[in-house]
Write a protein that holds these residues in place. Sequence first.
Motif, PDB file in Angstrom:
ATOM      1  N   CYS A  55       1.947  -3.621   5.129  1.00  0.00           N
ATOM      2  CA  CYS A  55       0.124  -4.220   5.703  1.00  0.00           C
ATOM      3  C   CYS A  55       0.197  -3.621   7.304  1.00  0.00           C
ATOM      4  O   CYS A  55      -0.280  -3.296   7.563  1.00  0.00           O
ATOM      5  CB  CYS A  55      -0.539  -5.084   5.307  1.00  0.00           C
ATOM      6  N   GLU A  74       3.469  -1.003  -9.905  1.00  0.00           N
ATOM      7  CA  GLU A  74       2.410  -2.014  -9.863  1.00  0.00           C
ATOM      8  C   GLU A  74       1.303  -1.042  -9.204  1.00  0.00           C
ATOM      9  O   GLU A  74       0.264  -1.867  -8.864  1.00  0.00           O
ATOM     10  CB  GLU A  74       1.606  -2.831  -8.647  1.00  0.00           C
ATOM     11  N   LYS A  75       1.461   0.238  -8.971  1.00  0.00           N
ATOM     12  CA  LYS A  75       0.826   1.263  -8.224  1.00  0.00           C
ATOM     13  C   LYS A  75      -0.229   0.958  -6.949  1.00  0.00           C
ATOM     14  O   LYS A  75      -1.265   1.180  -6.160  1.00  0.00           O
ATOM     15  CB  LYS A  75      -0.637   1.856  -9.135  1.00  0.00           C
ATOM     16  N   LEU A  76       0.694   0.175  -6.147  1.00  0.00           N
ATOM     17  CA  LEU A  76       0.212  -0.455  -5.100  1.00  0.00           C
ATOM     18  C   LEU A  76       0.644   0.989  -3.293  1.00  0.00           C
ATOM     19  O   LEU A  76       0.428   0.658  -2.936  1.00  0.00           O
ATOM     20  CB  LEU A  76       1.031  -1.438  -4.371  1.00  0.00           C
ATOM     21  N   GLU A 135      -1.430   3.044  -1.714  1.00  0.00           N
ATOM     22  CA  GLU A 135      -2.775   3.737  -2.936  1.00  0.00           C
ATOM     23  C   GLU A 135      -3.594   2.698  -3.311  1.00  0.00           C
ATOM     24  O   GLU A 135      -4.415   2.624  -3.804  1.00  0.00           O
ATOM     25  CB  GLU A 135      -1.645   4.004  -4.102  1.00  0.00           C
ATOM     26  N   ASN A 136      -3.495   1.183  -3.222  1.00  0.00           N
ATOM     27  CA  ASN A 136      -4.242   0.295  -2.924  1.00  0.00           C
ATOM     28  C   ASN A 136      -4.111  -0.832  -2.499  1.00  0.00           C
ATOM     29  O   ASN A 136      -3.848  -1.807  -1.833  1.00  0.00           O
ATOM     30  CB  ASN A 136      -4.044  -0.530  -4.298  1.00  0.00           C
ATOM     31  N   TRP A 137      -5.057  -0.621  -0.869  1.00  0.00           N
ATOM     32  CA  TRP A 137      -4.909  -1.291   0.057  1.00  0.00           C
ATOM     33  C   TRP A 137      -5.410  -2.474  -0.269  1.00  0.00           C
ATOM     34  O   TRP A 137      -4.294  -3.911   0.290  1.00  0.00           O
ATOM     35  CB  TRP A 137      -5.813  -1.018   1.360  1.00  0.00           C
ATOM     36  N   ALA A 138      -6.149  -3.238  -0.832  1.00  0.00           N
ATOM     37  CA  ALA A 138      -7.044  -4.344  -1.216  1.00  0.00           C
ATOM     38  C   ALA A 138      -5.990  -5.113  -2.047  1.00  0.00           C
ATOM     39  O   ALA A 138      -5.409  -6.281  -1.761  1.00  0.00           O
ATOM     40  CB  ALA A 138      -7.958  -4.651  -1.680  1.00  0.00           C
ATOM     41  N   GLY A 139      -4.964  -4.660  -3.263  1.00  0.00           N
ATOM     42  CA  GLY A 139      -4.142  -5.296  -3.969  1.00  0.00           C
ATOM     43  C   GLY A 139      -2.621  -5.449  -2.993  1.00  0.00           C
ATOM     44  O   GLY A 139      -1.737  -6.282  -3.314  1.00  0.00           O
ATOM     45  N   LEU A 140      -2.245  -4.346  -1.775  1.00  0.00           N
ATOM     46  CA  LEU A 140      -1.030  -4.351  -1.474  1.00  0.00           C
ATOM     47  C   LEU A 140      -1.064  -5.714   0.085  1.00  0.00           C
ATOM     48  O   LEU A 140      -0.572  -6.282  -0.086  1.00  0.00           O
ATOM     49  CB  LEU A 140      -0.821  -3.480  -0.134  1.00  0.00           C
TER      50      LEU A 140
END
Lengths: 79, 248
Positions: free
Chosen positions: B161, B208-210, B221-226
Amino acid sequence: MPRYYMHIYNDVDTTDEEGADFADDQCALDRAVAEARGLAAESVRHHGHLILSHRIDVMEGSDRMIGSVYFRDVVEIID
Amino acid sequence: MTAPHTLSPLFRRLTSRTPLSPGDRAALADLPFRTTSIDPGGYIVREGDKANRCCVLLSGFVYRHKITGDGDRQILSIHLRGDAVDLQNGLLDHADHNVQALTRANVAFVARKAIVDLCADRPRIAHALWVDTLVDAAIFREWIVNVGRRNARQRIAHLFCEMALRQEAAGLCTGPHYVWPMTQVQVGDATGLTAVHVNRTLRDLKAEKLITMTSTDVRIENWAGLQEAGDFNPGYLHLPPGFADPEL
């Protein structure tokens, strides 16, 4: 310096595609023992269990198997 | 069309947080400097060096680190284009840490005296450099929390991040693709983990496809998730308005 790869076989299998340089086979195996103990500790810390059959396979390059380091061989459980 | 000034990455960084007058900008542009190219692994600063110059990173990535008595390395920070890498040593007698190139890096060396004199003449520039060192300190604080109190997954997700937002702020990338300049060993040294543990944790983040990644770049792939995985709050980066909530 030879390049060694440490493939992890525990909750999920993880291939080492990057590798690391070690002076010789024994140095690579010594590191694998430390790594296995670290992963075992992490498993206990986060999952509350330790699966003794999990292991790290150490290879030099893509085809020379140096050895397997099983968690059961590097962690002593005293009851 | 006029070519950008060699030190323009530094101007961009400083003016993003501290407005400077045309006179201040002209004074910065008049700073004497010497440029050089550093190979990956090359030293820019060695612990114990006499501190008589500051380094501005023009391109590439470098890292700050210390070595323990047993030979273990702890990476303390990563630096990228526009960073005034060793203002840390600007007013101290000697370097207390090392700075090494992660990738090929182009740098400009500015004599310490020139910077000190400039700050004496131009208070806004002194203010801008002061702010810059405070932001560095904020990042150091966050890294202490990262290494000391977060688990492996959080530490690595947090690093992704931070690198993403800092590259955006430096104008290097617009997301979701970023340069990834570090090996797994280096990630381990930055997060207090071993390379094998890093490899195992990266696998989870990918599963987890982050993120997806190669050895040289990463795609978020997933900013909020990361951010959630990394316990990441960008406040400590003190980014200029507009960068705190990027469209990733």
